[in-house]
Design a protein around this motif. Structure first.
Motif, PDB file in Angstrom:
ATOM      1  N   GLU A  24       0.832  -1.206   0.000  1.00  0.00           N
ATOM      2  CA  GLU A  24       0.000   0.000   0.000  1.00  0.00           C
ATOM      3  C   GLU A  24       0.870   1.260   0.000  1.00  0.00           C
ATOM      4  N   GLU A 311      -2.074  -6.206  16.878  1.00  0.00           N
ATOM      5  CA  GLU A 311      -2.815  -5.750  15.704  1.00  0.00           C
ATOM      6  C   GLU A 311      -4.297  -5.671  16.039  1.00  0.00           C
TER       7      GLU A 311
ATOM      8  N   THR B  72      -7.144   4.642   6.957  1.00  0.00           N
ATOM      9  CA  THR B  72      -6.421   4.224   8.166  1.00  0.00           C
ATOM     10  C   THR B  72      -5.383   5.250   8.614  1.00  0.00           C
ATOM     11  N   MET B  73      -4.579   5.712   7.643  1.00  0.00           N
ATOM     12  CA  MET B  73      -3.469   6.607   7.981  1.00  0.00           C
ATOM     13  C   MET B  73      -3.944   7.993   8.400  1.00  0.00           C
ATOM     14  N   ARG B  84      -3.399  -0.693  12.699  1.00  0.00           N
ATOM     15  CA  ARG B  84      -4.315  -1.515  11.922  1.00  0.00           C
ATOM     16  C   ARG B  84      -3.662  -1.823  10.593  1.00  0.00           C
ATOM     17  N   ARG B  85      -4.133  -2.905  10.012  1.00  0.00           N
ATOM     18  CA  ARG B  85      -3.711  -3.204   8.657  1.00  0.00           C
ATOM     19  C   ARG B  85      -4.154  -2.070   7.741  1.00  0.00           C
ATOM     20  N   VAL B  86      -3.281  -1.671   6.850  1.00  0.00           N
ATOM     21  CA  VAL B  86      -3.632  -0.611   5.918  1.00  0.00           C
ATOM     22  C   VAL B  86      -4.351  -1.243   4.735  1.00  0.00           C
ATOM     23  N   GLY B  87      -5.435  -0.625   4.293  1.00  0.00           N
ATOM     24  CA  GLY B  87      -6.160  -1.139   3.132  1.00  0.00           C
ATOM     25  C   GLY B  87      -5.688  -0.432   1.865  1.00  0.00           C
ATOM     26  N   ARG B  88      -6.277  -0.820   0.778  1.00  0.00           N
ATOM     27  CA  ARG B  88      -5.824  -0.284  -0.505  1.00  0.00           C
ATOM     28  C   ARG B  88      -6.749   0.818  -1.009  1.00  0.00           C
ATOM     29  N   THR B  89      -6.170   1.943  -1.390  1.00  0.00           N
ATOM     30  CA  THR B  89      -6.940   2.995  -2.034  1.00  0.00           C
ATOM     31  C   THR B  89      -6.892   2.768  -3.542  1.00  0.00           C
TER      32      THR B  89
END
Lengths: 314, 181
Positions: A24, A311, B72-73, B84-89
């Motif tokens: 990402e 997490e 998230t960021m 948290r896990r970062v998702g995809r934009t």
């Protein structure tokens, strides 16, 4: 995660998490505005007791693109050259209230030792001949992107040859650990004088015959040979080294289709790697550099963005 | 006053489907068609909702490019929680000079939307930004309102609204339950 000391401390899940976040982060590099606010108000110090271009500048960029404040302290020009001890230097920076110290030092295990002295998160940017965990992470990330781009699957079941001065390399240890964790196999190629002690206990094959290894590897990773080693009795001459272990234009032709060429840099063009190979279409050497920023952003994010703890599930 | 301890179903699959169709029409009316409009679903559940709106518009021959936004960021509570896990934009097209329609499942404090606005500012300069939410449950902490709402559900502060979607949870259902405090 509080510190990143080495690949040996990480589980496969933690590695996958770091690599997934790096995916990402990679997108940010192609944006017109290369900024994410995640680490606003955090401070990262690069403390380098040894020279570096890639690692230091990519850690600095990674911190800045996540909106952290980053400063650089190098041994040259700091109180280290006045004889200040490593411990005092670390305690001084820690007393300033920094959140993370990215450290490179010639002493194997020095970063782990430092983690016991400071409040800050310690990140290993290379400790002697021990480990260089972010290099192994970025190698895996760059190889994975190459495999995906060419529809060759994932790292699982792939074969990686690591060739060069393995004795003085910290990259090789981190890479062998990580590649095995993600299901790839490793073959180490070097003259007997440049193999690390105890290599027979590593999870990797060893070969002295580069030509026979080349046709069935998916990745040819070349490591730098320090020219000063040539006079140290490790090898008779540059010419003989090239003949046995250099990735020459002739050897380039032995790679199977889809195989890629990697090198952590800095390169000795014409020694361990020919310009023909370094600049070949299969070369992912510059992709490794851009992967370096993405992976280090991921590491800084997971170490510094949240409250310490596990997490969080959504 | 009745006390509710069991989850109350507030919105069935049929209600949801009906609301989604109406919301799609409202988006198209408000923007005089689909020209220059991009749908962006806010992860996690805004993304499948945005895809559904786009599919309904597609059937009306009004194609709406659809993407997703990870915020998230940009969360202001990043520091008070583990990472948290970062998702995809994913942007289907550059957002400059377009009308971006943000899609989310529940509008509550408004902080998620504020984070989304910050994220968009780093991605470009849209001509306009609109907000579509399936459920508006009130209790705003910021001056943020939705342009188009599937259903407004008055809630108590100590209740939580759970949106379940076929794509993420295997069924379409909205329930309200007492938060386990």
């Amino acid at each position: 995660m509080k510190h990143l000391l080495g690949i040996e401390e990480l589980s496969r899940d933690e590695i996958e998490m770091l690599l997934a976040t790096a995916e990402e982060m990679h997108d940010v590099q192609s944006r017109p505005i290369k900024k994410l606010p995640a680490l606003r108000g955090r401070t990262v110090v690069n403390l380098f007791f040894e020279d570096s271009t890639r690692t230091r500048s990519s850690f600095e960029l990674a911190a800045k693109w996540l909106s952290a404040d980053a400063i650089n302290v190098s041994a040259k020009g700091s109180s280290v050259s006045k004889g200040e001890s490593m411990r005092d230097t670390l305690m001084t920076l820690d007393a300033m209230g920094v959140d993370a110290i990215v450290m490179r030092h010639a002493g194997s295990g020095s970063v782990r030792q430092a983690a016991g002295w400071v409040r800050a998160s310690m990140i290993n940017a290379g400790d002697g001949m021990h480990e260089h965990p972010t290099q192994a992470l970025l190698d895996a990330h760059a190889i994975r992107r190459h495999l995906r781009a060419n529809e060759l699957g994932d790292l699982e079941g792939k074969r990686v040859a690591i060739t060069g001065d393995l004795l003085h390399s910290r990259v090789v240890r981190s890479n062998v650990l990580l590649l095995n964790l993600v299901g790839a196999s490793v073959v180490l190629v070097a003259p007997p004088t440049l193999l690390p002690p105890g290599v027979e206990n590593w999870d990797a094959e060893v070969s002295h015959d580069f030509d026979s290894v080349l046709p069935d590897v998916d990745v040819a990773m070349m490591l730098r040979v320090q020219r000063e080693r040539m006079s140290g009795g490790f090898f008779p001459s540059e010419r003989e080294y090239i003949a046995g272990y250099g990735l020459t234009a002739q050897r380039l032709a032995k790679l199977k289709p889809g195989a890629c060429i990697a090198h952590p840099g800095p390169m000795n063009r014409g020694l361990e790697i020919s310009s023909a190979a370094a600049d070949a279409s299969q070369s992912i050497i510059l992709d490794q550099v851009s992967a370096g920023v993405a992976v280090r952003m991921s590491v800084l994010y997971h170490l510094l963005a949240g409250d310490a703890g596990d997490e969080r599930r959504d | 006053m009745r006390m509710h301890h069991e989850p109350r179903a507030m919105f069935s699959a049929d209600d949801m489907s009906w609301a989604m169709t109406r919301m799609t029409h409202e988006i198209l009316e408000r923007n005089h068609g689909s020209e220059g409009v991009i749908l962006l679903g806010i992860l996690t559940r805004g993304a499948p909702l945005a895809k559904r709106l786009a599919a309904i518009a597609e059937r009306e021959n009004q194609p709406l490019p659809v993407g997703q936004l990870d915020i998230t960021m940009y969360r202001d509570d990043l520091r008070s929680n583990p990472t948290r896990r970062v998702g995809r934009t994913i942007l289907p097209a550059p957002i400059d000079e377009r009308t971006v329609v943000l899609v989310d499942d529940v509008l509550f404090s408004g902080r998620t939307v504020q984070a989304a606005l910050h994220a968009l500012a780093d991605l470009g300069r849209p001509h306009a930004i609109q907000l579509v939410t399936l459920i508006d449950r009130g209790h705003r902490e910021l001056p943020i309102q939705a342009d188009i709402v599937g259903k407004s559900i008055p809630t108590a502060a100590d209740e939580s609204v759970r949106v379940r979607l076929q794509e993420t949870d295997g069924e379409d259902l909205v329930t309200i339950e007492r938060s386990a405090l």
